[in-house]
Motif scaffolding. Structure first.
Motif: not given
Length: 674
Positions: A26-44
């Motif tokens: 597993y490659h675990l990716v963390t996000a501290r807010s909803g906005e940061e989570a949306l940015k991660c989804i755009l990249k991976q």
């Protein structure tokens, strides 16, 4: 490596999730807010998302809704993890926004781990399925290419025939595929466009045909999709471009053929420059003729509208005139005043109203169109008012006249006239306000007022003189009965009472309105300034002060003794009305055609019921007053044709004596020009 996204605003919660899901696969990716989570989804791309519900900014529900709204991420499974929103309402809301599962804290680590492994397996299975689909598509593409090659061979067979046909035509014939790439073109392209055939093979059709007219009759950039879908079999207009960038109009016709399931298109391009020039000339001539017709039509319409407006306006004027005449007739007949219209030229009565007939006693038929020789109206001085001698710009207004009715009764009225034109004939409009009854009533009221005033003054004089006479009478009776000389003290009292009676008689004589005045032209401020030291002395003795302001004023015709008496009465009244420490203000100034003497105190003011009686002889509010002081002031002001204005309030009382600048050659009596 499998990507897993963990979203929580608390760092300790993310550390706990990492501890549970830690794995080399597993490659675990963390996000501290909803906005940061949306940015991660755009990249991976992620196999599963663990999402907290309660977060600042975008909460878990809002973040999940945005993730599901994106096409690329809508299939990623979402597991909500929360320790707060455990109500069934929140759980249902979580599923409604796209959640796969809803886990409450504290959670079972093993259960969470197993759920994540299950979603990872689903993700891996999905990825394998995508690979198989891509392989299948690749095989289908190779098959299509083979078919295309065979189609190319078939096309080569018909190329010779198509070339012969194309060479013999005066139009440019272009063969292109569904993407718009030119496959072949006839030799006419060199003459029409300046290109060699090989220069355009493989080029896009827009290289020679950039603009085409759409169905909405507007030129637009060429769209191969629109052209091949809706324009097949139709003749369209367009704009072609030559090699030297010159543009010219063309007609375009599209034909479609299907060879082994592949669509090919044949485009015929015809140069219509000459036809367009002819059409342009025709359109210019047509537009010129159309413009001439439109201008003429507009002129006719404008003229027609003006005629309609003129007819409408004339009708409105006629209606208004009719209404005005009818209204004027009703007002003329219903007026309570005597009204008549008489010709200036021959003195003929054109019309009279009912009030005229009522007051004069004549009948209408004996007045209309008749000329009377008797004097209609006479002034107070007995002179006749000749209405036929009036000038065209001369009118009368409320002139008091007398007229005689048919039965010989002499009546009184106020005469007003106005020169008017009736059918190009100069006439005089006569209006008489009959005041006979009012005149009789005024005379009777004046007679009663005089009798009443005489009675009041007689009673006042009798009362005021009786008191000192009673005192003298009593002392004389005492002297007679005792037969002894009176003491000097009693004699002084008797003399004081006799002096008081003499003073009352003297002031009463001052009220006489026909008293002769010795007026000379002099300065009002100088007269006041001469008596001001006396007023200052009285003020100082009473603990008060006098303030004065004398502005330059024009000289007036004044009786110096009377003006001194007037000012002395007003000033002493003002000093008596104030408390200790009060200020009496004296001013003289000019305003327009008036010269004003102003005496103002800062006492308590005069009550409204007393203010109405000011100036009435023998009316007083003082214990030792005679009630003649202000009456004398009003009498003096009247003899000088002046008016006394009184303003009183809580801040004091102001007496203003306003003198007119009248001519010294004109005598006045009781304020009336003689």
């Amino acid at each position: 490596m499998i990507n897993i996204l963990m979203v929580d605003d608390l760092k300790e919660n993310l550390i706990a999730l990492e501890a549970v899901l830690s794995s080399p696969n597993y490659h675990l990716v963390t996000a501290r807010s909803g906005e940061e989570a949306l940015k991660c989804i755009l990249k991976q791309d992620f196999a599963v998302i663990l999402l907290d519900v309660q977060m600042p900014g975008l909460n878990g529900f809002e973040t999940a809704k945005l993730i599901k709204a994106r096409k690329k991420s809508k299939n990623i499974p979402i597991i909500f993890i929360t320790a707060i929103s455990q109500d069934m309402e929140h759980v249902l809301h979580g599923y409604s926004v796209g959640a796969i599962d809803y886990i409450f804290k504290p959670f079972n680590p093993e259960a969470l781990k197993r759920k994540v492994e299950a979603f990872v397996k689903i993700h891996q299975s999905h990825r394998e399925s995508l690979k198989q689909t891509e392989w299948k598509n690749s095989m289908e593409l190779e098959e299509v290419n083979l078919k295309l090659n065979r189609t190319t061979i078939d096309l080569n067979k018909t190329e010779t025939l198509a070339k012969v046909i194309g060479d013999t035509l005066l139009d440019t014939i272009v063969t292109f595929d569904a993407s718009g790439m030119i496959l072949s073109i006839n030799p006419m392209v060199q003459k029409m466009f300046g290109y060699y055939e090989e220069e355009l093979i493989g080029k896009h059709l827009t290289a020679i045909l950039p603009v085409i007219k759409e169905e909405v009759d507007r030129m637009a950039p060429l769209s191969i999709h629109s052209l091949t879908k809706s324009a097949t079999g139709k003749i369209l207009e367009g704009v072609a471009i030559q090699k030297n960038k010159n543009r010219f109009p063309v007609d375009v016709q599209i034909g479609k053929v299907i060879i082994e399931n592949h669509s090919l298109f044949v485009c015929t391009i015809r140069d219509v420059t000459e036809r367009k020039e002819i059409e342009k000339i025709k359109n210019q001539q047509f537009n010129l003729l159309k413009r001439v017709v439109e201008e003429r039509t507009l002129d006719l319409l404008s003229t027609n509208e003006k005629l309609k407006e003129e007819i409408k306006e004339r009708k409105k004027v006629a209606d208004d005139l009719f209404v005005s005449l009818e209204r004027s007739k009703k007002i003329f007949d219903a007026s309570p005043c005597l009204m008549a219209i008489r010709s200036i030229r021959n003195g003929r009565f054109i019309d009279v109203n009912k009030a005229w007939l009522h007051f004069t006693g004549y009948e209408y038929v004996k007045v209309k169109d008749q000329v009377f020789d008797w004097a209609l109206f006479t002034c107070i001085d007995g002179n006749k008012v000749d209405l036929c001698d009036l000038q065209l710009n001369e009118t009368l207004c409320n002139l008091k006249v007398f007229y005689q009715s048919k039965n010989g009764e002499r009546r009184c009225g106020l005469l007003s006239t106005e020169i008017i034109d009736i059918q190009d004939e100069a006439c005089v409009l006569i209006l008489v306000n009959d005041i006979t009854e009012r005149d009789h009533l005024e005379k009777e009221m004046l007679r009663l007022d005089r009798l009443n005033l005489i009675g009041e003054m007689a009673a006042g004089i009798a009362h005021e003189i009786r008191n000192p006479m009673t005192t003298v009478h009593g002392f004389l009776q005492m002297w007679k009965s005792n037969n002894q000389p009176l003491s000097p003290q009693f004699i002084d009292v008797m003399l004081d009472e006799l002096n008081r009676a003499n003073s009352i008689i003297k002031e009463f004589l001052t009220l006489a309105k026909n008293k002769a005045s010795n007026k000379t032209k002099q300065s009002l401020p100088k007269i006041i300034d001469a008596i001001l030291p006396l007023i200052n002395a009285e003020a100082i003795l009473a603990g008060k002060r006098v303030q004065y302001d004398f502005e330059p004023c024009p000289n007036l015709f004044l009786d110096e003794k009377e003006i001194r008496q007037l000012f002395l009465n007003l000033a002493l009244n003002g000093l008596e009305a104030m408390e200790i420490g009060g200020t009496l203000t004296v001013r003289t100034y000019s305003e327009k055609d008036m010269v004003i003497l102003e005496v103002k105190d800062d006492g308590y003011g005069i009550k409204p019921d007393i203010l109405e009686k000011i100036g009435t002889p023998f009316f007083t509010t003082k214990e030792q007053g005679t009630g003649l002081g202000l009456a004398v002031c009003y009498s003096i002001a009247d003899r000088h044709q002046a008016k006394i204005k009184v303003q009183s309030g809580k801040d004091g009382t102001c007496f203003s004596i306003c003198f007119n600048r009248y001519s010294p050659e004109t005598p006045y009596l009781n304020g009336v020009k003689q």
